[in-house]
Design a protein around this motif. Structure first.
Motif, PDB file in Angstrom:
ATOM      1  N   UNK A 140       0.908  -1.118   0.329  1.00  0.00           N
ATOM      2  CA  UNK A 140      -0.464   0.442   0.181  1.00  0.00           C
ATOM      3  C   UNK A 140       1.262   1.319  -0.202  1.00  0.00           C
ATOM      4  N   UNK A 141       2.061   1.034   0.605  1.00  0.00           N
ATOM      5  CA  UNK A 141       2.698   2.871   1.316  1.00  0.00           C
ATOM      6  C   UNK A 141       3.696   2.728  -0.576  1.00  0.00           C
ATOM      7  N   UNK A 142       3.887   1.492  -2.152  1.00  0.00           N
ATOM      8  CA  UNK A 142       4.324   0.890  -2.432  1.00  0.00           C
ATOM      9  C   UNK A 142       3.657   1.593  -3.362  1.00  0.00           C
ATOM     10  N   UNK A 143       2.056   1.815  -3.358  1.00  0.00           N
ATOM     11  CA  UNK A 143       1.002   2.173  -4.322  1.00  0.00           C
ATOM     12  C   UNK A 143       1.435   4.194  -3.828  1.00  0.00           C
ATOM     13  N   UNK A 144       1.103   4.051  -2.852  1.00  0.00           N
ATOM     14  CA  UNK A 144       1.430   6.033  -2.454  1.00  0.00           C
ATOM     15  C   UNK A 144       2.747   6.378  -3.317  1.00  0.00           C
ATOM     16  N   UNK A 145       4.073   5.796  -3.025  1.00  0.00           N
ATOM     17  CA  UNK A 145       4.398   5.962  -3.755  1.00  0.00           C
ATOM     18  C   UNK A 145       5.161   6.001  -4.635  1.00  0.00           C
ATOM     19  N   UNK A 146       5.046   5.156  -5.649  1.00  0.00           N
ATOM     20  CA  UNK A 146       5.713   4.992  -7.312  1.00  0.00           C
ATOM     21  C   UNK A 146       4.989   4.018  -8.099  1.00  0.00           C
ATOM     22  N   UNK A 147       3.958   3.185  -7.349  1.00  0.00           N
ATOM     23  CA  UNK A 147       3.217   2.162  -8.421  1.00  0.00           C
ATOM     24  C   UNK A 147       1.213   3.497  -9.514  1.00  0.00           C
ATOM     25  N   UNK A 148       1.276   4.365  -7.701  1.00  0.00           N
ATOM     26  CA  UNK A 148      -0.615   4.868  -8.486  1.00  0.00           C
ATOM     27  C   UNK A 148      -0.415   5.532  -9.079  1.00  0.00           C
ATOM     28  N   UNK A 149       1.031   6.046 -10.322  1.00  0.00           N
ATOM     29  CA  UNK A 149       0.614   6.806 -11.536  1.00  0.00           C
ATOM     30  C   UNK A 149       1.316   6.152 -12.893  1.00  0.00           C
ATOM     31  N   UNK A 150       1.060   4.802 -12.441  1.00  0.00           N
ATOM     32  CA  UNK A 150       1.178   4.204 -13.139  1.00  0.00           C
ATOM     33  C   UNK A 150       0.592   3.012 -14.173  1.00  0.00           C
ATOM     34  N   UNK A 151       0.755   1.950 -15.079  1.00  0.00           N
ATOM     35  CA  UNK A 151      -0.776   1.664 -15.304  1.00  0.00           C
ATOM     36  C   UNK A 151      -0.958   0.234 -14.280  1.00  0.00           C
ATOM     37  N   UNK A 152       0.265  -0.252 -13.738  1.00  0.00           N
ATOM     38  CA  UNK A 152       0.416  -1.259 -12.049  1.00  0.00           C
ATOM     39  C   UNK A 152      -0.435  -0.730 -11.143  1.00  0.00           C
ATOM     40  N   UNK A 153      -1.552   0.171 -10.892  1.00  0.00           N
ATOM     41  CA  UNK A 153      -2.122   1.420 -10.065  1.00  0.00           C
ATOM     42  C   UNK A 153      -2.959   0.000  -9.346  1.00  0.00           C
ATOM     43  N   UNK A 154      -2.922  -1.054  -9.742  1.00  0.00           N
ATOM     44  CA  UNK A 154      -4.579  -1.442  -9.471  1.00  0.00           C
ATOM     45  C   UNK A 154      -3.735  -2.564  -8.378  1.00  0.00           C
ATOM     46  N   UNK A 155      -1.896  -2.955  -8.413  1.00  0.00           N
ATOM     47  CA  UNK A 155      -1.741  -4.310  -8.136  1.00  0.00           C
ATOM     48  C   UNK A 155      -1.784  -4.690  -6.693  1.00  0.00           C
ATOM     49  N   UNK A 156      -0.688  -2.534  -5.821  1.00  0.00           N
ATOM     50  CA  UNK A 156      -1.210  -3.364  -4.446  1.00  0.00           C
ATOM     51  C   UNK A 156      -2.643  -3.508  -3.955  1.00  0.00           C
ATOM     52  N   UNK A 157      -4.095  -2.716  -4.651  1.00  0.00           N
ATOM     53  CA  UNK A 157      -4.613  -3.335  -4.073  1.00  0.00           C
ATOM     54  C   UNK A 157      -5.812  -4.445  -4.547  1.00  0.00           C
ATOM     55  N   UNK A 158      -5.268  -5.230  -5.457  1.00  0.00           N
ATOM     56  CA  UNK A 158      -5.236  -6.568  -5.158  1.00  0.00           C
ATOM     57  C   UNK A 158      -4.641  -7.049  -4.340  1.00  0.00           C
ATOM     58  N   UNK A 159      -3.255  -7.337  -4.618  1.00  0.00           N
ATOM     59  CA  UNK A 159      -2.759  -7.697  -3.279  1.00  0.00           C
ATOM     60  C   UNK A 159      -3.320  -7.503  -2.346  1.00  0.00           C
ATOM     61  N   UNK A 160      -2.792  -6.505  -1.257  1.00  0.00           N
ATOM     62  CA  UNK A 160      -3.684  -5.745  -0.471  1.00  0.00           C
ATOM     63  C   UNK A 160      -4.701  -6.626   0.158  1.00  0.00           C
ATOM     64  N   UNK A 161      -5.828  -6.490  -0.426  1.00  0.00           N
ATOM     65  CA  UNK A 161      -6.580  -7.527   0.433  1.00  0.00           C
ATOM     66  C   UNK A 161      -6.515  -8.715  -0.339  1.00  0.00           C
ATOM     67  N   UNK A 162      -6.205  -9.450  -1.276  1.00  0.00           N
ATOM     68  CA  UNK A 162      -6.237 -10.240  -1.280  1.00  0.00           C
ATOM     69  C   UNK A 162      -5.540 -10.981   0.280  1.00  0.00           C
ATOM     70  N   UNK A 163      -4.187 -10.511   0.456  1.00  0.00           N
ATOM     71  CA  UNK A 163      -3.478 -10.778   1.499  1.00  0.00           C
ATOM     72  C   UNK A 163      -4.233 -10.795   3.210  1.00  0.00           C
ATOM     73  N   UNK A 164      -5.346  -9.902   3.212  1.00  0.00           N
ATOM     74  CA  UNK A 164      -6.184  -9.714   4.475  1.00  0.00           C
ATOM     75  C   UNK A 164      -6.954 -10.808   5.279  1.00  0.00           C
ATOM     76  N   UNK A 165      -7.428 -11.815   4.196  1.00  0.00           N
ATOM     77  CA  UNK A 165      -7.791 -12.987   5.195  1.00  0.00           C
ATOM     78  C   UNK A 165      -5.970 -14.258   5.557  1.00  0.00           C
ATOM     79  N   UNK A 166      -5.968 -13.906   4.785  1.00  0.00           N
ATOM     80  CA  UNK A 166      -4.785 -14.434   5.905  1.00  0.00           C
ATOM     81  C   UNK A 166      -4.480 -13.919   6.737  1.00  0.00           C
ATOM     82  N   UNK A 167      -3.947 -12.132   7.285  1.00  0.00           N
ATOM     83  CA  UNK A 167      -3.805 -12.497   7.944  1.00  0.00           C
ATOM     84  C   UNK A 167      -3.841 -12.134   9.610  1.00  0.00           C
ATOM     85  N   UNK A 168      -5.667 -12.874   8.700  1.00  0.00           N
ATOM     86  CA  UNK A 168      -6.968 -13.384   9.779  1.00  0.00           C
ATOM     87  C   UNK A 168      -6.545 -14.491  10.449  1.00  0.00           C
ATOM     88  N   UNK A 169      -6.706 -15.294   9.092  1.00  0.00           N
ATOM     89  CA  UNK A 169      -6.783 -16.758   9.951  1.00  0.00           C
ATOM     90  C   UNK A 169      -4.881 -17.461  10.070  1.00  0.00           C
TER      91      UNK A 169
END
Length: 307
Positions: free
Chosen positions: A150-179
């Motif tokens: 998410x920090x990488x999104x702010x500092x670098x990826x927000x303005x690139x075509x990969x802006x979606x990647x931190x969202x997909x990665x972060x939300x995908x990891x959230x269930x694992x952080x819980x279980x």
């Protein structure tokens, strides 16, 4: 009679048509006062997304059958992580937002100094690390990885075509952080992670859609900005519908009444929101939130975050 003829003992007299000098309004920390600066700092953390993600983590903890203290610990870790991400975003974009004349940005309009927002981001991140690791070494590492992207999104990826990647990665990891906080550190099932990743993509599209024009003026060119408003509206229903379908049909066994019933309101919200986006600027975001709420309800009711 010219101006030199109107000189008396008191000096030149200004013509009656001369307008009064404009009043200068000072906008900034000195004018805002302590209360205004604190309010600005609170708004700079992007409270709506931060609270939404924290609520999602809390719901996943309930669905995973975490006990009260563990659920509270996970919620606190996610909240501090989200606060750090929001403050980092506003502080990093302060100069760019100021040049673009964007309103509602406390770090760029002078309500609170960017340095203070950076300090808040650092403090929140410093709290997030021990809170995350207190959930367990593996669970903490997974959550901190989500915060890092998410920090990488702010500092670098927000303005690139990969802006979606931190969202997909972060939300995908959230269930694992819980279980992984549970005894035995079980990994979440595939359909929980997949639904989280799809909701992350939808969150990125919906959150960016109302501000595409302003973001472009500020020099941001992420995936939604390249698609344009129309393209983003057309794409948005797809990950929302896919997330609901994965949650309804992914778990083993029959779909059940709850799964089938969830497809109707989630599908309606996912399609209606973007369809109304031309007239109501934030309709797509409202539809995405409604569809995501249905998905979260499925997670809680079925306990689908637990292996």
């Amino acid at each position: 009679m010219d101006a030199t003829d109107r000189v008396g003992t008191a000096g030149p007299t200004a013509p009656e048509s001369t307008p009064p000098a404009p009043r200068v309004t000072v906008v900034g920390p000195a004018k805002a006062g302590l209360r205004g600066r604190l309010l600005g700092l609170a708004l700079a953390c992007h409270p709506a997304p931060a609270l939404a993600v924290t609520a999602l983590a809390c719901a996943l903890a309930v669905g995973a059958r975490l006990d009260g203290p563990r659920a509270a610990l996970v919620t606190a870790a996610v909240l501090t992580g989200q606060l750090s991400v929001g403050w980092c975003n506003d502080a990093y974009d302060a100069r760019r937002d100021a040049r673009a004349g964007r309103r509602g940005k406390p770090a760029s309009d002078g309500t609170v100094r960017a340095g203070a927002v950076w300090a808040a981001a650092g403090i929140a991140l410093a709290l997030c690390v021990p809170l995350s690791l207190a959930c367990g070494a593996l669970a903490g590492a997974v959550h901190l990885a989500a915060v890092a992207v998410a920090w990488l999104y702010n500092l670098r990826l927000k303005a690139t075509v990969l802006s979606w990647l931190p969202y997909v990665t972060g939300f995908g990891l959230l269930p694992a952080a819980v279980t992984l906080t549970l005894p035995g550190q079980p990994w979440p099932r595939w359909w929980t992670v997949t639904a989280g990743a799809l909701l992350g993509l939808a969150a990125h599209l919906a959150d960016t859609l109302p501000d595409i024009a302003a973001d472009r003026a500020a020099g941001i060119s992420g995936l939604p900005h390249r698609l344009g408003s129309a393209g983003t509206r057309r794409l948005l229903p797809l990950p929302l519908l896919a997330a609901t379908a994965v949650l309804a049909f992914g778990p083993p066994g029959p779909v059940g009444a709850w799964g089938g019933a969830a497809l109707v309101p989630a599908g309606a919200a996912a399609v209606a929101g973007p369809a109304c986006g031309r007239r109501w600027r934030k309709a797509a975001l409202g539809g995405a939130v409604a569809a995501a709420a249905v998905d979260v309800a499925l997670l809680v009711l079925r306990g689908s975050a637990q292996v």
